[in-house]
Design a protein around this motif. Structure first.
Motif, PDB file in Angstrom:
ATOM      1  N   THR A 138       8.259  -0.400   7.289  1.00 20.41           N
ATOM      2  CA  THR A 138       7.881  -1.615   6.572  1.00 20.41           C
ATOM      3  C   THR A 138       6.384  -1.651   6.335  1.00 20.41           C
ATOM      4  O   THR A 138       5.934  -1.988   5.229  1.00 20.41           O
ATOM      5  CB  THR A 138       8.341  -2.865   7.350  1.00 20.41           C
ATOM      6  N   ARG A 139       5.601  -1.300   7.339  1.00 22.08           N
ATOM      7  CA  ARG A 139       4.142  -1.258   7.155  1.00 22.08           C
ATOM      8  C   ARG A 139       3.759  -0.241   6.084  1.00 22.08           C
ATOM      9  O   ARG A 139       2.881  -0.494   5.253  1.00 22.08           O
ATOM     10  CB  ARG A 139       3.453  -0.931   8.471  1.00 22.08           C
ATOM     11  N   LEU A 140       4.405   0.913   6.097  1.00 25.91           N
ATOM     12  CA  LEU A 140       4.118   1.933   5.094  1.00 25.91           C
ATOM     13  C   LEU A 140       4.478   1.429   3.693  1.00 25.91           C
ATOM     14  O   LEU A 140       3.691   1.564   2.756  1.00 25.91           O
ATOM     15  CB  LEU A 140       4.894   3.213   5.412  1.00 25.91           C
ATOM     16  N   ALA A 141       5.644   0.827   3.566  1.00 25.74           N
ATOM     17  CA  ALA A 141       6.072   0.301   2.258  1.00 25.74           C
ATOM     18  C   ALA A 141       5.130  -0.785   1.767  1.00 25.74           C
ATOM     19  O   ALA A 141       4.765  -0.809   0.590  1.00 25.74           O
ATOM     20  CB  ALA A 141       7.495  -0.236   2.352  1.00 25.74           C
ATOM     21  N   LEU A 142       4.691  -1.642   2.664  1.00 31.43           N
ATOM     22  CA  LEU A 142       3.768  -2.710   2.264  1.00 31.43           C
ATOM     23  C   LEU A 142       2.400  -2.150   1.900  1.00 31.43           C
ATOM     24  O   LEU A 142       1.751  -2.653   0.967  1.00 31.43           O
ATOM     25  CB  LEU A 142       3.641  -3.750   3.372  1.00 31.43           C
TER      26      LEU A 142
END
Length: 147
Positions: A138-142
């Motif tokens: 999720t952090r990577l996608a954001l």
């Protein structure tokens, strides 16, 4: 003691302030427990076999809480009742570590010691890995969405 003496609100005002939070957790918990029940009905585990359904319910719930917490804590401003409703309520009702404990005991009681030990060890490892992986993803996608 009064509010002036302690600096804390009176009992009634605390209850009144917390009532929406309690209601949100309760409503979410009912929805999450219903979803877990549906999963168990749709994919029942035969008696004495490895409890795959509960394992995957717990893994899925842990992954969702990892992603959810990144989104509401780091990316978006959320309504004050969203975390109690969805995080504590829905996901708390959906995941079921009490059923996990009962399943482990049942496997031991039926003489399936190896399966019980595998399930006992695998569930927390896989569930925590799911939280970590979902948080990282999720952090990577954001981070890729932001300029």
């Amino acid at each position: 003691m009064t509010t002036a003496q302690t600096g804390r609100p009176h009992g009634r005002s605390v209850v009144r302030a917390q009532a929406p939070v309690v209601a949100a957790v309760a409503a979410g918990g009912g929805a999450g427990a219903a979803a877990r029940y549906a999963a168990v009905v749709w994919w029942p585990t035969p008696a004495g076999s490895f409890p795959w359904t509960i394992l995957w319910v717990n893994v899925l719930g842990c992954a969702v809480i990892g992603a959810f917490m990144v989104i509401v804590a780091e990316a978006r401003t959320a309504h004050r009742l969203l975390r109690p409703f969805f995080g504590s309520g829905v996901l708390g009702g959906f995941t079921t570590f009490s059923t996990y404990a009962v399943d482990v005991r049942g496997l031991f009681e039926t003489g399936r010691h190896g399966t019980a030990l595998l399930y006992l060890a695998a569930t927390p490892v896989v569930a925590l890995t799911a939280v970590w992986a979902a948080t990282a993803a999720t952090r990577l996608a954001l981070s890729r969405r932001q300029p």
